[in-house]
Structure formats: structure tokens, C-alpha cells
Design an enzyme around this catalytic site. Structure first.
Site, short mmCIF file in Angstrom:
data_model
loop_
_atom_site.label_atom_id
_atom_site.label_comp_id
_atom_site.label_asym_id
_atom_site.label_seq_id
_atom_site.Cartn_x
_atom_site.Cartn_y
_atom_site.Cartn_z
N SER A 106 -10.44 -5.34 6.16
CA SER A 106 -8.99 -5.51 6.26
C SER A 106 -8.47 -6.45 5.18
O SER A 106 -8.82 -7.64 5.15
CB SER A 106 -8.61 -6.09 7.63
OG SER A 106 -7.27 -6.52 7.60
N ASP A 116 -4.45 4.14 4.30
CA ASP A 116 -3.08 4.53 4.69
C ASP A 116 -2.80 6.00 4.39
O ASP A 116 -1.73 6.50 4.73
CB ASP A 116 -2.06 3.66 3.96
CG ASP A 116 -2.08 2.22 4.47
OD1 ASP A 116 -2.53 2.00 5.61
OD2 ASP A 116 -1.66 1.32 3.72
#
Ligand code: S3P
Length: 439
Positions: free
Chosen positions: A172, A320
Site C-alpha cells: 500500500s 486501480d
């Protein structure tokens, strides 16, 4: 914000994508330009800034903390930096809308301030996990109240932070960045170890503004007590927004589209790698570097796609882009298998479930798994699908219209404005038969 009114899309079937277009500025880099520009000494000039709701939420947050920010106007923003210790307490809670990046990065940055702040957000953001930042920040000495690991977060004032060495439990960039930003205010050295490479825009921008960051393979370190120097930042077009047009051109016969000045940072190009593995015809030209970030024009011409097993090392590099890639998989010959992507379940929506549900409504065999999905290419039909207020789900189903047998209605698309303000206008210009209506 976007939750106050609803917007639906109707997409007529068919068409192809053609021409040259520039999609809006990179969301990740736009957020960071405001944050670091605010903390710098001197005036930072930003161009190509994304005037979408998420980046504007970050901008409003820093204005609320006393930073003079002029613009945005035509993508230009001028930030009058206040220095590392110049932020002031906001006179009310800071509302961050739909933006996970604003929330997680700000949590780290605010942990080092001598005033307390409460961060709030919309329904989607209020359901997203925040322990991934509050836990390591607490280890550094921060005190953060939350509602059982969710928003609102109250970051307490005046805690002395100490550097830690932290191995990220998940890949992340938001968590990495949050810890590094807190590390600027910590005593000693803060080190983050990544399980896999994630976007490195924070590290690049810190270095571009004169703050030393040590990068050694998967290990990133920063010393507390440094300072940032104002600079000019040219934000490239967002590869995550370009993705919808790349996939659209890859699936629609006769398409030939060029997306200009797109950021092709190696930590963001999973979508190019995966589409190429599927057989897409993609070429890059005009490659260069702007503000420490690689850019290029990306040309995509239609070519038949085939299903693949997506390499797991590409997952964080395309994190994404999966909703759009699932549309490519639905139009490919054969089966596409994604594994190792459980993070998709905690994005703006549960993107595995949201896409599987919508694809099934459109007649595609899409089987969700705990950490991915199995999609067998077929004929996309017509139907009414839900975006679950998730911008990327909305835009993905919109481009599916290019290969659909009938009309697709996509519900609750107002949040497209968080990342791609004029999506309908640009998509129409490129050749998609899309209309939006308020409900
Ligand atoms: C982002 C990191 C990613 C990405 C998000 C933006 C960033 O999130 O999904 O859209 O700007 O750092 P995670 O860090 O949760 O993977």
C-alpha cells in the site's frame, strides 16, 4: 458533495475510440503536490493539477489549516508554503469526501503537528479500514481516536514521534506514504519495508523538494527534522484515467487513440503490461521526464484480446485499473484469472463483487474469489448495473458499451467527479455514445 445528488449514465452500444486526447492530471501526484507544497519553504507552482473532488478535498484541507493556495485555474495552483511547522489548527473538522489518499496521508502528516484534528468523510470512506495507518502511527507515538478503526479519526496534538522500522502487511502506497510523512516529524530514522513495489510518488516528490529519502530495494528510509524547498511541479496525465480509453480502444474494432503526456512511472504501468500480455497493440512515444516522473504518449489500436492468468507481481502496479481490465477480460477470447488482489475488496467499493455483479447482469461469466476473479470472455449484453458510488466501476461499465449488444444504464455515477471531472465530455469526443442524467 457528490452524495447530495445522483447521476446515472446511459451508454448506447457500439462505436470506436479515435483521436488524440489528454486526460486530467494524476490524482496521486496532485494530492502530494498540495501536501508537500504546503509544508515547503517558498512558493510552489503546480500545473496539470487534477481539479477533481478528491484532490480538491486535500486542497481545502490545507487551506483550512492556514495555507494560502491560489487556484486551481486551468490546472494551475500556487501554494504559498508555510514550512514544516507552519500549519495552523482548522476551525472545524476536516471533511475529506471520498478520498482515502487524503485521509491516510494526512493522518501521518498530522500526527506530527502540535494541534489536534478530526478527519471525516462520506459513507464509502467512513467504511474503509484505517487501522492500517493508525496502528503503525501509534507505534511511532501518535495518539489517534477512531470509531473501531474507521472514520472519524481524531489525531491528537503534540505527541513526540519516534522513528520505527515497519514491514507493511499489505502492498500500500498510502500506508507507506503516511508513515514516511510522519517520519519527517519523528526523532531519528523511520524505515518502511514493502512486500511488493507500490507507487513511489511520495519518495520522488520528497527528493525533488530536497528532502533526502534513502531507497534500497524494498526498504525506504527517512530521517526526521529535515525541510522541504518549494519547486515547480508539472503533474502528468493520470494513467488510471487513461486506462478507460486504453481498454476501450483495445476492445472496439477500428479504434486508434493516443493519450498524451501520461505518467508512466514504473510503479504504475501494470495496465500496459497486462493489456500487452492479453495481445493489445500499445505503443509509446515522446517519452520524457517531467518533475521527476516519466511521461509518454500512449497509442492503442484495436487488436483481438486473449484471456490470461494475470501475473501477481503486476497486481500492485495496476491496482486501480482492475475494474477496466475486467471489461477487457470480458471481451477477450478465453478465460482471465486474477489472484492475489484481495486489496480490491477494500477500495472505494468492493471492486471484485461490484464488477462480478455487473458483468453477470450483462451476461458475462464472472466468478468472484476471495482474492480475485475468474472471467470468461463472451458477448456483453444490455442491462442496468450499479456503480456502488465508485468512480472506477462507473467508468469501466461505461466503456463496456463499446462492445455491448444493447444499452447499458449505470447507476450512481456522481463520484466520477472525484477523479475524472469531464469523463462524459472526453469519452463523447473520443467516440463513446454516452449520456448522463441527474436523478
Ligand atoms: C494511492 C494508493 C493506492 C491506490 C489509490 C491511490 C496513493 O491505494 O489504490 O487510488 O495515491 O497512494 P493503496 O495504498 O490502498 O493501495
Amino acid at each position: 458533495m457528490s452524495t447530495e445528488h445522483k447521476k446515472h449514465y446511459i451508454v448506447q452500444p457500439g462505436g470506436k475510440l479515435q483521436g488524440e486526447l489528454r486526460v486530467p492530471g494524476d490524482k496521486s501526484i496532485s494530492h502530494r503536490s498540495i501536501m508537500l507544497g504546503s509544508l515547503a519553504e517558498g512558493v510552489t507552482h503546480v500545473s496539470g493539477f487534477l481539479e477533481g473532488e478528491d484532490a480538491l478535498a486535500t486542497l481545502a484541507a490545507f487551506r483550512a489549516m492556514g495555507v494560502q493556495i491560489d487556484g486551481p485555474k486551468d490546472g494551475k495552483v500556487t501554494i504559498h508554503g508555510v514550512g514544516m511547522h507552519g500549519l495552523k489548527v482548522a476551525d472545524k473538522d476536516i471533511y475529506l469526501g471520498n478520498s482515502g489518499t487524503s485521509t491516510r496521508l494526512l493522518s501521518g502528516l498530522l500526527a506530527g503537528q502540535n494541534f489536534a484534528t478530526t478527519l471525516t468523510g462520506d459513507k464509502s470512506l467512513s467504511g474503509r479500514p484505517m487501522r492500517r495507518v493508525t496502528d503503525p502511527l501509534a507505534t511511532m507515538g501518535a495518539e489517534i481516536d477512531s470509531d473501531d478503526g474507521k472514520l472519524p479519526l481524531t489525531i491528537k496534538a503534540g505527541k513526540q514521534l519516534t522513528g520505527i522500522t515497519y514491514t507493511l502487511p499489505m502492498a500500500s502506497a498510502q500506508v507507506k506514504s503516511s508513515i514516511l510523512l510522519a517520519g519527517m516529524y519523528a526523532k531519528g530514522k523511520t524505515t518502511v519495508i514493502e512486500p511488493a513495489p507500490t507507487r513511489d510518488h511520495t519518495e520522488r516528490m520528497l527528493m525533488g523538494m530536497g528532502y533526502a529519502v534513502e531507497v534500497n530495494g524494498d526498504t525506504i528510509s527517512i530521517e526526521g527534522g529535515g525541510k522541504l524547498t518549494a519547486t515547480s511541479i508539472d503533474v502528468p496525465a493520470d494513467i488510471s484515467s487513461a486506462t478507460f480509453f486504453m481498454v476501450g480502444a483495445a476492445i472496439a474494432e477500428g479504434s486508434d487513440i493516443t493519450l498524451t503526456h501520461v505518467g508512466i512511472n514504473p510503479t504504475r504501468i501494470g495496465v500496459i503490461n497486462i493489456l500487452k500480455l492479453m495481445g493489445a497493440d500499445i505503443t509509446l512515444s515522446n517519452e520524457g521526464i517531467t518533475g521527476g516522473e516519466p511521461v509518454a504518449d500512449i497509442r492503442v489500436r484495436y487488436a483481438p484480446l486473449k484471456g490470461i492468468q494475470i501475473p501477481e507481481d503486476q497486481v500492485p502496479l495496476a491496482i486501480d485499473e482492475f475494474p477496466a481490465l475486467f471489461i477487457a477480460a470480458a471481451c477477450a477470447e478465453g478465460t482471465t484469472i486474477l489472484t492475489g488482489a484481495e486489496e480490491l475488496r477494500v477500495k472505494e467499493s468492493d471492486r471484485i463483487q461490484a464488477m462480478a455483479d455487473g458483468l453477470q447482469i450483462l451476461g458475462i461469466d464472472a466468478q468472484p474469489t476471495a482474492d480475485g476473479i475468474i472471467i470468461t470472455g463472451g458477448i456483453i449484453g444490455s442491462g442496468e448495473v450499479e456503480s456502488h458510488d465508485d468512480h472506477r466501476i462507473a467508468m469501466s461499465f461505461a466503456i463496456a458499451g463499446l462492445q455491448a449488444g444493447g444499452t447499458i444504464q449505470i447507476n450512481d455515477c456522481a463520484n466520477v467527479a472525484t477523479s475524472f471531472p469531464d469523463f462524459v465530455g472526453l469519452a463523447t469526443k473520443a467516440g463513446l455514445a454516452i449520456d448522463e442524467f441527474d436523478v
